[in-house]
Design an enzyme around this catalytic site. Structure first.
Site, PDB file in Angstrom:
ATOM      1  N   GLU A 153       0.849  -1.195   0.000  1.00  0.00           N
ATOM      2  CA  GLU A 153       0.000   0.000   0.000  1.00  0.00           C
ATOM      3  C   GLU A 153       0.890   1.253   0.000  1.00  0.00           C
ATOM      4  O   GLU A 153       1.818   1.353   0.777  1.00  0.00           O
ATOM      5  CB  GLU A 153      -0.914  -0.024   1.237  1.00  0.00           C
ATOM      6  N   ARG A 156      -0.695   7.896   1.376  1.00  0.00           N
ATOM      7  CA  ARG A 156      -0.035   8.822   2.304  1.00  0.00           C
ATOM      8  C   ARG A 156      -1.053   9.231   3.352  1.00  0.00           C
ATOM      9  O   ARG A 156      -2.164   9.649   2.998  1.00  0.00           O
ATOM     10  CB  ARG A 156       0.435  10.078   1.557  1.00  0.00           C
ATOM     11  N   ASN A 211       9.756   3.696  -0.078  1.00  0.00           N
ATOM     12  CA  ASN A 211       9.783   4.542   1.124  1.00  0.00           C
ATOM     13  C   ASN A 211      11.186   5.026   1.458  1.00  0.00           C
ATOM     14  O   ASN A 211      11.377   6.167   1.893  1.00  0.00           O
ATOM     15  CB  ASN A 211       9.187   3.790   2.319  1.00  0.00           C
ATOM     16  N   CYS A 276       5.637   5.078   9.163  1.00  0.00           N
ATOM     17  CA  CYS A 276       6.239   4.284   8.081  1.00  0.00           C
ATOM     18  C   CYS A 276       7.722   4.554   7.840  1.00  0.00           C
ATOM     19  O   CYS A 276       8.534   3.633   7.950  1.00  0.00           O
ATOM     20  CB  CYS A 276       5.465   4.502   6.787  1.00  0.00           C
ATOM     21  N   ARG A 342       2.780   9.022  15.686  1.00  0.00           N
ATOM     22  CA  ARG A 342       3.869   8.052  15.772  1.00  0.00           C
ATOM     23  C   ARG A 342       5.159   8.642  15.178  1.00  0.00           C
ATOM     24  O   ARG A 342       5.156   9.133  14.063  1.00  0.00           O
ATOM     25  CB  ARG A 342       3.471   6.750  15.059  1.00  0.00           C
TER      26      ARG A 342
END
Ligand SMILES: NC(=O)c1ccc[n+]([C@@H]2O[C@H](COP(=O)([O-])OP(=O)(O)OC[C@H]3O[C@@H](n4cnc5c(N)ncnc54)[C@H](O)[C@@H]3O)[C@@H](O)[C@H]2O)c1
Length: 457
Positions: A153, A156, A211, A276, A342
């Site tokens: 996936e 954003r 990423n 992420c 996070r």
């Protein structure tokens, strides 16, 4: 087509709701009953623009449930979207393994073909070497009866619904042609886009590489910015404006220059955060080490990111004469339009201030509840940004919430302590450089003149 999704977090819920919007019946499985109750009542348990409206619109096709067995047995595709947190050494696969076990046990009693697809971000090999054996062993079935897919996936946070509804590519790492056919049907009803069909391990590697490429650009920009800060009258934004004009970066097509979105990552700031980037870079770095790959780049970019946050904190402290009693953090969400805190740089700045015994006041438009849930009495919370700023010696503007742009410098100054300073961590106020404000510190640029806001040494 019926779909069962394990996990109703940012990925699972957004995927489930958007797929329901294309006519599929979606069973949303979670172990957290509070989340499920909210979903049942048409309330999104997380903040994402447009999510709650879409949830309400499709509520007849969305079935929130803790009964994984029954949900799986009614589904043609079972999607795993549970968390894969980094445990300091590796990603923790316990949630994935638990889901795989429950899927295997439910599939055992099924007659129909089912595709088990992993949406969570997992290190290369996980789908075929961890998920597949568990499902096959628990079900006692063969790969003729169960297909496997790794479908990374790319949404954003803050833009998740739009990203999912209009994907820039769909990557299907499949174990068989039959699994591919089912997965292609799952995405019926989406706008035409590039569909890349490959094996599951390549799909897993695509996600990590994508990423880490973005994170790499951010750390590169921050390192260049740190060099610019040591130079008289050099602004890293000007430097990158010159760099990206290279036609290999921004090509000129039919007389028009195309500036890729990737170049927006080449901006100095307070580093990357969120659930992420930090986790995925760490996971790939440790995966590389396990495989005896002598790579320094991933560790290097993590090091730059960590030290950038410390550097930004020190910038404010230095400008305030080396000490401060009261600090305000504007923005605890790791980016705008999300409530996710996070690994948020704003939170990290708050922690630095707490470690030094400072009083820390925080504001955010969406993330206050999550911040309070984690930090309780340690921080002081404010619904209004100017209330957080009241009497502050240092104000760190850490998240680019558009509404902070509505606040005039005079309004800030009237509320801050005498001699207070502001650190514009992400150059939100860069367009105010025409009228420099002596109390503002920019990032990636050295002092230009006495009254300048762009001051960093
Ligand atoms: N958040 C993002 O922007 C994003 C983007 C792309 C990929 N990912 C990846 O997707 C995965 C999920 O991320 P997230 O941010 O949605 O996580 P999250 O923590 O928001 O949600 C995970 C959910 O899974 C549930 N869960 C855990 N074990 C379960 C079980 N056995 N059965 C049912 N539910 C269970 C949890 O209760 C939680 O609601 C991660 O691997 C992440 O790296 C996240």
């Amino acid at each position: 087509m019926n779909l069962a999704v394990f996990g109703t977090g940012y990925v699972g819920l957004v995927s489930g709701v958007c797929l329901a919007n294309t006519g599929k019946k979606v069973f949303c499985i979670d172990i957290n009953e509070d989340k499920l109750q909210k979903i049942k009542n048409g309330i999104a348990p997380i903040y994402e623009p447009g999510l709650e409206d879409l949830l309400k619109k499709n509520k007849d096709r969305i079935v929130p449930t803790t009964d994984a067995r029954s949900a799986i047995q009614q589904a043609e595709v079972v999607m795993i979207a549970v968390g894969t947190p980094f445990d300091g050494q590796h990603i923790d696969l316990s949630y994935i393994k638990q889901a795989a076990k429950e899927i295997g046990q439910a599939v055992k009693e099924m007659d129909s073909y089912v595709v088990v697809t992993v949406k969570s971000t997992v290190v290369p090999g996980t789908t075929m070497d961890v998920v597949r054996p568990i499902v096959l062993e628990e079900s006692g079935k063969s790969e003729d009866e169960i297909g496997f897919c790794m479908n990374p996936e790319f949404l954003r946070e803050g833009n998740a619904v739009e990203d999912f509804k209009e994907p820039d590519r769909i990557v299907l790492g499949v174990s068989s042609e039959r699994a591919e056919e089912v997965m292609r049907r799952l995405y019926d009803g989406f706008p035409e886009t590039d569909v890349m069909v490959t094996n599951p391990t390549t799909a897993e590697m695509v996600k990590y590489t994508a990423n880490t490429l973005l994170a790499l650009n951010i750390s590169y920009a921050n390192e260049i910015a740190r060099i610019c800060e040591t130079l008289e009258d050099v602004d890293s934004e000007d430097v990158f404006a010159g760099v990206i004009k290279d036609k290999r970066v921004s090509p000129i097509i039919n007389g028009e220059r195309i500036t890729p979105k990737l170049t927006t990552y080449l901006r100095a700031g307070c580093g990357f955060g969120g659930s992420c980037f930090p986790k995925d870079v760490k996971a790939l770095a440790s995966f590389a080490r396990d495989r005896k790959v002598d790579g320094k780049l991933l560790d290097g970019l993590l090091h730059i990111n960590k030290s950038q946050m410390e550097h930004i904190f020190e910038l404010g402290l230095k400008k305030h004469g080396g000490e401060a009693k009261k600090v305000a953090i504007l923005g605890t969400a790791f980016k705008p339009d999300t409530d996710d805190i996070r690994e948020s740089p704003g939170i990290r700045l708050a922690e630095f201030a707490l470690e030094r015994g400072m009083e820390v006041h925080v504001h955010d438009y969406k993330a206050l509840e999550n911040t309070k849930a984690e930090y309780g009495e340690k921080l002081k919370y404010h619904e209004e940004p100017l209330a957080a700023v009241e009497g502050a010696d240092i104000v760190y503007v850490a998240t680019i919430w558009d509404d902070y742009l509505q606040i005039a410098d005079e309004a800030y100054e009237a509320r801050m302590a005498d001699g207070g300073v502001m650190v514009d961590c992400r150059s939100l106020y860069k367009n105010r450089a025409e009228q420099p404000w002596r109390v503002r510190v920019g990032v990636g640029k050295k002092k230009q003149n006495q009254n300048s806001e762009v001051y960093a040494d």
